[in-house]
Design an enzyme around this catalytic site. Sequence first.
Site, PDB file in Angstrom:
ATOM      1  N   ASP A  94       0.818  -1.213   0.000  1.00  0.00           N
ATOM      2  CA  ASP A  94       0.000   0.000   0.000  1.00  0.00           C
ATOM      3  C   ASP A  94       0.849   1.259   0.000  1.00  0.00           C
ATOM      4  O   ASP A  94       0.594   2.190  -0.740  1.00  0.00           O
ATOM      5  CB  ASP A  94      -0.989  -0.006   1.187  1.00  0.00           C
ATOM      6  CG  ASP A  94      -0.328  -0.365   2.518  1.00  0.00           C
ATOM      7  OD1 ASP A  94       0.912  -0.485   2.581  1.00  0.00           O
ATOM      8  OD2 ASP A  94      -1.068  -0.543   3.505  1.00  0.00           O
ATOM      9  N   ASP A  97       6.889   3.871   3.217  1.00  0.00           N
ATOM     10  CA  ASP A  97       7.032   4.873   4.262  1.00  0.00           C
ATOM     11  C   ASP A  97       8.530   4.997   4.583  1.00  0.00           C
ATOM     12  O   ASP A  97       9.241   5.764   3.947  1.00  0.00           O
ATOM     13  CB  ASP A  97       6.176   4.442   5.458  1.00  0.00           C
ATOM     14  CG  ASP A  97       6.160   5.462   6.578  1.00  0.00           C
ATOM     15  OD1 ASP A  97       6.604   6.596   6.356  1.00  0.00           O
ATOM     16  OD2 ASP A  97       5.697   5.123   7.688  1.00  0.00           O
ATOM     17  N   SER A  98       9.039   4.226   5.527  1.00  0.00           N
ATOM     18  CA  SER A  98      10.484   4.225   5.769  1.00  0.00           C
ATOM     19  C   SER A  98      11.200   3.370   4.722  1.00  0.00           C
ATOM     20  O   SER A  98      12.389   3.529   4.486  1.00  0.00           O
ATOM     21  CB  SER A  98      10.792   3.659   7.152  1.00  0.00           C
ATOM     22  OG  SER A  98      10.538   2.265   7.182  1.00  0.00           O
ATOM     23  N   GLY A  99      10.460   2.440   4.118  1.00  0.00           N
ATOM     24  CA  GLY A  99      11.052   1.538   3.142  1.00  0.00           C
ATOM     25  C   GLY A  99      11.539   0.224   3.730  1.00  0.00           C
ATOM     26  O   GLY A  99      11.942  -0.681   3.002  1.00  0.00           O
ATOM     27  N   ASP A 153      -5.140   1.207   6.747  1.00  0.00           N
ATOM     28  CA  ASP A 153      -5.966   1.170   7.952  1.00  0.00           C
ATOM     29  C   ASP A 153      -5.396   2.023   9.072  1.00  0.00           C
ATOM     30  O   ASP A 153      -4.215   2.362   9.096  1.00  0.00           O
ATOM     31  CB  ASP A 153      -6.059  -0.263   8.475  1.00  0.00           C
ATOM     32  CG  ASP A 153      -4.738  -0.693   9.123  1.00  0.00           C
ATOM     33  OD1 ASP A 153      -3.709  -0.699   8.423  1.00  0.00           O
ATOM     34  OD2 ASP A 153      -4.728  -0.991  10.334  1.00  0.00           O
TER      35      ASP A 153
HETATM   36  P1  IMP Z   1       7.670   1.034   6.060  1.00  0.00           P
HETATM   37  O1  IMP Z   1       8.277  -0.288   6.362  1.00  0.00           O
HETATM   38  O2  IMP Z   1       8.055   2.099   7.045  1.00  0.00           O
HETATM   39  O3  IMP Z   1       7.895   1.496   4.630  1.00  0.00           O
HETATM   40  O4  IMP Z   1       6.124   0.914   6.310  1.00  0.00           O
HETATM   41  C1  IMP Z   1       5.294   0.299   5.439  1.00  0.00           C
HETATM   42  C2  IMP Z   1       4.090  -0.257   6.172  1.00  0.00           C
HETATM   43  O5  IMP Z   1       3.665   0.580   7.272  1.00  0.00           O
HETATM   44  C3  IMP Z   1       2.948  -0.311   5.206  1.00  0.00           C
HETATM   45  O6  IMP Z   1       2.842  -1.586   4.630  1.00  0.00           O
HETATM   46  C4  IMP Z   1       1.743   0.026   6.065  1.00  0.00           C
HETATM   47  O7  IMP Z   1       1.168  -1.170   6.544  1.00  0.00           O
HETATM   48  C5  IMP Z   1       2.268   0.800   7.237  1.00  0.00           C
HETATM   49  N1  IMP Z   1       2.025   2.249   7.091  1.00  0.00           N
HETATM   50  C6  IMP Z   1       2.954   3.195   6.872  1.00  0.00           C
HETATM   51  N2  IMP Z   1       2.394   4.407   6.785  1.00  0.00           N
HETATM   52  C7  IMP Z   1       1.066   4.226   6.933  1.00  0.00           C
HETATM   53  C8  IMP Z   1      -0.073   5.142   6.928  1.00  0.00           C
HETATM   54  O8  IMP Z   1       0.029   6.372   6.744  1.00  0.00           O
HETATM   55  N3  IMP Z   1      -1.296   4.566   7.124  1.00  0.00           N
HETATM   56  C9  IMP Z   1      -1.463   3.234   7.317  1.00  0.00           C
HETATM   57  N4  IMP Z   1      -0.446   2.345   7.327  1.00  0.00           N
HETATM   58  C10 IMP Z   1       0.814   2.854   7.132  1.00  0.00           C
HETATM   59 MG    MG Z   2       1.078  -2.982   5.468  1.00  0.00          MG
END
Ligand code: IMP
Ligand code: MG
Length: 172
Positions: A94, A97-99, A153
């Site tokens: 979806d 964010d941080s990756g 969500d």
């Molecule tokens: P990352 O590992 O920081 O890139 O985060 C990715 C995961 O964090 C995604 O698959 C989402 O499930 C969750 N996430 C990050 N930002 C959001 C947001 O704004 N709303 C809902 N879920 C988020």
């Molecule tokens: Mg997710």
Amino acid sequence: MRRLIEAAEIQQRVTELGRQITADYRGRPLTVIGVLTGSLVLVSDLIRTIELPVRVGMIRASSYAGRTTTGNAVSIDLNLLPDVRARDVLIVDDVFDSGRTLTALVERLQTCDAASVRTAVLLWKERPRETEWTPDYFGFRIPDVFVVGYGLDYNDEHRSLPYVAALDPVEL
Ligand code: IMP
Ligand code: MG
């Protein structure tokens, strides 16, 4: 809640992504791997715009619990992963964010002898990434705010909204 991306904009952009993916893979069969649960809506719309022989699988990954997006370890559950050996794989999530989530998944899938591993996300947040990877395909860049809808969500709610909306900090 403040609407950021309307349903019609999402549909138009997803159709464009499907066209781009169709062109890039030039008729080769593709395995689309959705990351549960947030990618559910994107996967179902995207696969209907990709004109290639497509297989679909799902995996579960979690880098956060409940309200925030923090947390260091990414836990990966491959129980629902189909055989991807020698297949071109497109991991769909979806939001980038941080990756950390997509990076962990790409590295894990590369150990499964896939022919290639690429990534697609609906949203890519404008914030410093913490990893070397960036998504190969993305729908929209968005500011660094918490969003819901179109699969995303907050405490497992709001996934079914057809648009993407930002939650105000007071709502979190
Ligand atoms: P990352 O590992 O920081 O890139 O985060 C990715 C995961 O964090 C995604 O698959 C989402 O499930 C969750 N996430 C990050 N930002 C959001 C947001 O704004 N709303 C809902 N879920 C988020
Ligand atoms: Mg997710």
